[in-house]
Motif scaffolding. Structure first.
Motif, PDB file in Angstrom:
ATOM      1  N   THR A 252     -39.230 -23.022 -19.370  1.00 50.00           N
ATOM      2  CA  THR A 252     -40.267 -23.526 -18.480  1.00 50.00           C
ATOM      3  C   THR A 252     -41.553 -23.789 -19.244  1.00 50.00           C
ATOM      4  O   THR A 252     -42.233 -24.789 -19.017  1.00 50.00           O
ATOM      5  CB  THR A 252     -40.532 -22.510 -17.355  1.00 50.00           C
ATOM      6  N   GLU A 268     -46.294 -23.063 -16.503  1.00 51.48           N
ATOM      7  CA  GLU A 268     -45.662 -23.150 -15.190  1.00 51.48           C
ATOM      8  C   GLU A 268     -45.152 -21.784 -14.749  1.00 51.48           C
ATOM      9  O   GLU A 268     -44.816 -20.926 -15.583  1.00 51.48           O
ATOM     10  CB  GLU A 268     -44.484 -24.107 -15.264  1.00 51.48           C
ATOM     11  N   THR A 270     -42.838 -18.829 -13.883  1.00 55.56           N
ATOM     12  CA  THR A 270     -41.531 -18.524 -14.434  1.00 55.56           C
ATOM     13  C   THR A 270     -40.466 -18.452 -13.348  1.00 55.56           C
ATOM     14  O   THR A 270     -39.336 -18.862 -13.534  1.00 55.56           O
ATOM     15  CB  THR A 270     -41.610 -17.145 -15.140  1.00 55.56           C
TER      16      THR A 270
END
Length: 273
Positions: A252, A268, A270
């Motif tokens: 991510t 971002e 998780t």
């Protein structure tokens, strides 16, 4: 990501149930006895920790309570990290001042540290939506160095690893002890460097899963009333979940960097539900 969280949470629940059944901390992976043979209230502490593991592990798998569960497991596994610390003094005293002894003790600390890191990743991702660049670097290095320590522990104490390898496995125990030791080191180096880090973390989890199935699961059949035999399997599955949590967090993060290459704020989330 949800697969890693589910494995991590359910394995934590299993560890808590086992502690409840035996009424004690699992000696190999929750070594509070390292602080002394006669700790006042240790049985009560074991029951509290067991309920804590069950509650936290169950909560982290459910969307509405995942943040609470992640926080609970982060705190508890953070406490567990301190359990083996006295062995840095006691182990060399009894076993000698050898590198293998210190690496072995450090490995026991790292066994719990990777669980703390995984729980912290989930907690921070749900609480703040991202990890700061500094926290991300610390997380990456901590998990990667722990993997390297595991590898060094294998390579410096092959004689203790070989008996864990089933005799039916081809190529012999020494080969697999060395092979897995090198694999741990390479996985840790990849995670730290960022070169094929996602693949390395996923394969690390897979290797631990295969080890559990081939080497640890038979221990339950051989000694069904042994807390350590059951606890080793519960711990190993928790470590599998931890590796996969880290793998998806790294994936991510990589996607975030590709999408927002100049972003200095964070990454971002998780975990997404």
């Amino acid at each position: 990501m949800r697969l890693g969280v589910y494995v991590f949470g359910l394995a934590s629940v299993a560890a808590g149930i086992l502690d409840l059944i035996w009424g004690e901390f699992e000696p190999a992976h929750q070594p509070l006895q390292a602080w002394g043979d006669h700790i006042p209230g240790i049985t009560i502490f074991a029951y509290i920790a067991a309920v804590w593991l069950i509650a936290g592990g169950a909560a982290i798998t459910w969307r509405r309570s995942a943040r609470f569960g992640a926080a609970a497991l982060t705190i508890l596994y953070g406490i567990f990290v301190a359990f083996p610390l006295p062995r840095f003094y006691t182990a060399p005293h009894f076993l000698g001042n050898r590198a293998a002894v210190y690496i072995g003790v450090l490995g026991s600390v790292c066994q719990l540290l990777i669980l703390f890191v995984a729980a912290a990743i989930v907690w921070e991702s749900l609480a703040r939506g991202s990890l700061s660049p500094r926290a991300a670097r610390v997380t990456r290095w901590t998990f990667g160095l722990c993997s390297i320590v595991f590898g060094l522990a294998h390579l410096t104490a092959i004689e203790t690893v070989v008996p864990m390898i089933p005799t039916w496995v081809p190529l012999g125990g020494v080969f697999w002890a060395v092979f897995t030791g090198i694999a741990f080191v390479l996985a840790g180096a990849a995670i730290i460097s960022g070169v094929m880090d996602v693949l390395a973390a996923r394969l690390l989890g897979l290797m631990l899963l295969v080890f559990s199935a081939c080497a640890l699961a038979p221990l339950i059949v051989a000694a069904p009333r042994d807390h350590v035999a059951w606890g080793a399997n519960a711990y190993d599955l928790t470590a599998v979940g931890a590796a996969w949590i880290v793998a998806d967090w790294l994936a991510t993060r990589r996607q975030r960097v590709r999408t927002f290459p100049t972003d200095e704020v964070g990454f971002e989330p998780t975990v997404r539900y």
